[in-house]
Design an enzyme around this catalytic site. Structure first.
Site, PDB file in Angstrom:
ATOM      1  N   GLU A 157      -6.867   5.024   7.402  1.00 29.39           N
ATOM      2  CA  GLU A 157      -6.624   6.442   7.084  1.00 29.39           C
ATOM      3  C   GLU A 157      -7.845   7.053   6.399  1.00 29.39           C
ATOM      4  O   GLU A 157      -8.146   8.226   6.573  1.00 29.39           O
ATOM      5  CB  GLU A 157      -5.353   6.577   6.235  1.00 29.39           C
ATOM      6  CG  GLU A 157      -4.110   6.431   7.111  1.00 29.39           C
ATOM      7  CD  GLU A 157      -2.905   5.840   6.411  1.00 29.39           C
ATOM      8  OE1 GLU A 157      -2.852   5.851   5.168  1.00 29.39           O
ATOM      9  OE2 GLU A 157      -2.003   5.352   7.120  1.00 29.39           O
TER      10      GLU A 157
ATOM     11  N   GLY B 193       2.343   2.703  10.665  1.00 28.31           N
ATOM     12  CA  GLY B 193       3.305   3.787  10.502  1.00 28.31           C
ATOM     13  C   GLY B 193       3.974   4.207  11.798  1.00 28.31           C
ATOM     14  O   GLY B 193       4.649   5.229  11.865  1.00 28.31           O
TER      15      GLY B 193
ATOM     16  N   LYS C  89       0.142   4.281  -0.407  1.00 29.43           N
ATOM     17  CA  LYS C  89      -0.471   5.523   0.118  1.00 29.43           C
ATOM     18  C   LYS C  89      -0.197   6.661  -0.863  1.00 29.43           C
ATOM     19  O   LYS C  89      -0.202   6.450  -2.061  1.00 29.43           O
ATOM     20  CB  LYS C  89       0.046   5.809   1.531  1.00 29.43           C
ATOM     21  CG  LYS C  89      -0.091   4.565   2.417  1.00 29.43           C
ATOM     22  CD  LYS C  89       0.105   4.819   3.877  1.00 29.43           C
ATOM     23  CE  LYS C  89      -0.093   3.511   4.633  1.00 29.43           C
ATOM     24  NZ  LYS C  89      -0.071   3.648   6.063  1.00 29.43           N
TER      25      LYS C  89
ATOM     26  N   GLU D  30      -5.608  -4.503  10.567  1.00 24.23           N
ATOM     27  CA  GLU D  30      -4.609  -3.450  10.723  1.00 24.23           C
ATOM     28  C   GLU D  30      -4.890  -2.665  12.002  1.00 24.23           C
ATOM     29  O   GLU D  30      -5.673  -1.705  11.990  1.00 24.23           O
ATOM     30  CB  GLU D  30      -4.667  -2.497   9.518  1.00 24.23           C
ATOM     31  CG  GLU D  30      -4.306  -3.167   8.215  1.00 24.23           C
ATOM     32  CD  GLU D  30      -3.607  -2.201   7.268  1.00 24.23           C
ATOM     33  OE1 GLU D  30      -2.510  -2.531   6.810  1.00 24.23           O
ATOM     34  OE2 GLU D  30      -4.137  -1.101   7.013  1.00 24.23           O
TER      35      GLU D  30
ATOM     36  N   SER E 120       3.233  -1.718  10.346  1.00 24.64           N
ATOM     37  CA  SER E 120       4.679  -1.768  10.568  1.00 24.64           C
ATOM     38  C   SER E 120       5.294  -3.132  10.252  1.00 24.64           C
ATOM     39  O   SER E 120       6.199  -3.588  10.958  1.00 24.64           O
ATOM     40  CB  SER E 120       5.021  -1.331  11.993  1.00 24.64           C
ATOM     41  OG  SER E 120       4.620   0.013  12.201  1.00 24.64           O
TER      42      SER E 120
ATOM     43  N   HIS F  33      -9.558   1.433   4.473  1.00 24.10           N
ATOM     44  CA  HIS F  33      -8.298   1.628   5.199  1.00 24.10           C
ATOM     45  C   HIS F  33      -8.525   2.610   6.354  1.00 24.10           C
ATOM     46  O   HIS F  33      -9.294   3.558   6.226  1.00 24.10           O
ATOM     47  CB  HIS F  33      -7.212   2.150   4.250  1.00 24.10           C
ATOM     48  CG  HIS F  33      -5.864   2.151   4.889  1.00 24.10           C
ATOM     49  ND1 HIS F  33      -5.437   3.177   5.695  1.00 24.10           N
ATOM     50  CD2 HIS F  33      -4.866   1.233   4.870  1.00 24.10           C
ATOM     51  CE1 HIS F  33      -4.216   2.884   6.144  1.00 24.10           C
ATOM     52  NE2 HIS F  33      -3.852   1.719   5.653  1.00 24.10           N
TER      53      HIS F  33
ATOM     54  N   ASN G 105       0.876  -1.175   0.000  1.00 22.83           N
ATOM     55  CA  ASN G 105       0.000   0.000   0.000  1.00 22.83           C
ATOM     56  C   ASN G 105       0.911   1.222   0.000  1.00 22.83           C
ATOM     57  O   ASN G 105       1.477   1.574   1.026  1.00 22.83           O
ATOM     58  CB  ASN G 105      -0.888  -0.025   1.258  1.00 22.83           C
ATOM     59  CG  ASN G 105      -1.684   1.260   1.404  1.00 22.83           C
ATOM     60  OD1 ASN G 105      -1.782   2.060   0.472  1.00 22.83           O
ATOM     61  ND2 ASN G 105      -2.251   1.465   2.588  1.00 22.83           N
TER      62      ASN G 105
HETATM   63  P1  PGA Z   1       2.722   0.644   7.582  1.00 21.54           P
HETATM   64  O1  PGA Z   1       1.244   0.806   6.930  1.00 21.54           O
HETATM   65  O2  PGA Z   1       3.265  -0.658   7.054  1.00 21.54           O
HETATM   66  O3  PGA Z   1       3.479   1.839   7.119  1.00 21.54           O
HETATM   67  O4  PGA Z   1       2.514   0.599   9.058  1.00 21.54           O
HETATM   68  C1  PGA Z   1       0.387  -0.275   6.739  1.00 21.54           C
HETATM   69  C2  PGA Z   1      -0.913   0.194   6.148  1.00 21.54           C
HETATM   70  O5  PGA Z   1      -1.380   1.278   6.511  1.00 21.54           O
HETATM   71  O6  PGA Z   1      -1.515  -0.499   5.306  1.00 21.54           O
END
Ligand code: PGA
Length: 250
Positions: free
Chosen positions: A98, A174, A12, A168, A214, A96, A10
């Protein structure tokens, strides 16, 4: 029955079309011939054409990060499943955290997007996960069950065949904090049991549940060793070809 793992990137809001081509130039040789797992890269919309062109004939599928539930219409700024399919996109991330946190995504709109993706023939990667306060208050299972039951509403097991869920935990995205493999596996079991209630046990036993939050080359093997964990949704560590390839080849 063993479930083929799915390792998804992903990106983003990172990378231009040129940077996408550069990524694939370096990434493809690192994973060519890798057949054990399915690999999907989900770049921003503007990079989809470049990604599809670069991935043509390879073992890498291309997904979108979101999709609208209508096929066409006066929805400025939105992209439909039909449009994505017409490009050659096969997967789509839905719900997601976000989107939920910053863009007003609700369990109801997640359900609409999920239905549209399945109806159109895309493979949706439906994200669920608790925030830190919910985990600390002991509400993780309730939150996951609620998010799943609402996301899965009015979808038949037959229609849901391609459904992939990503667990998640929001506190792990992140942040560098990963759920321990055991903690993630527990959450996956809750999601699988909810899927079992909605779609039936047989379906749930086949459904893939990815872990995201992460995931790094250093922790991928331990996470993937859990029987409950059927792959990964990778943000930050998927932006760099070497690091994403290391995760794919955990
Ligand atoms: P990250 O994000 O691996 O940077 O923690 C995962 C995601 O949001 O799908």
């Amino acid at each position: 029955m063993p479930r083929t793992k799915l390792i998804a990137a992903n990106w983003k809001m990172y990378k231009t079309p040129d940077q996408t081509r550069d990524f694939f130039r370096d990434f493809l040789p690192l994973v060519s011939g890798h057949e054990r797992d399915e690999i999907v890269v989900c770049p921003p919309y503007v990079d989809l054409a470049a990604a599809l062109e670069a991935a043509r004939g390879s073992n890498i599928a291309v997904g979108a990060q979101n999709l609208h539930w209508k096929e066409v219409g006066a929805f400025t700024g939105e992209i439909s499943a039909a449009m994505l399919l017409s490009l050659g996109v096969t997967h789509g991330i839905v719900g997601h955290s976000e989107r939920r946190q910053y863009f007003g995504e609700t369990d109801d709109t997640v359900n609409l997007r999920l239905k549209a993706a399945l109806e159109a023939g895309l493979t949706p990667i439906c994200c669920v996960g608790e925030v830190l306060e919910e985990r600390e208050a002991g509400l993780t299972d309730d939150v996951l069950r609620r998010q799943c039951v609402r996301a899965f509403r009015a979808i038949s097991a037959k229609k849901a065949a391609r459904l992939v869920v990503a667990y998640e935990p929001v506190w792990a995205i992140g942040t560098g904090k990963t759920a321990t493999p055991e903690l993630a596996a527990e959450a996956h079991a809750v999601i699988r049991s909810e899927a079992g209630e909605v779609f039936g046990e047989e379906f749930a036993a086949r459904m893939r549940i990815l872990y995201g939050g992460s995931v790094k080359p250093e922790n991928a093997a331990a996470l993937m060793a859990q029987e409950e964990i059927d792959g990964a949704l990778v943000g930050g560590a998927s932006l760099e070809p070497k690091s994403f390839a290391a995760i794919v080849k955990y």
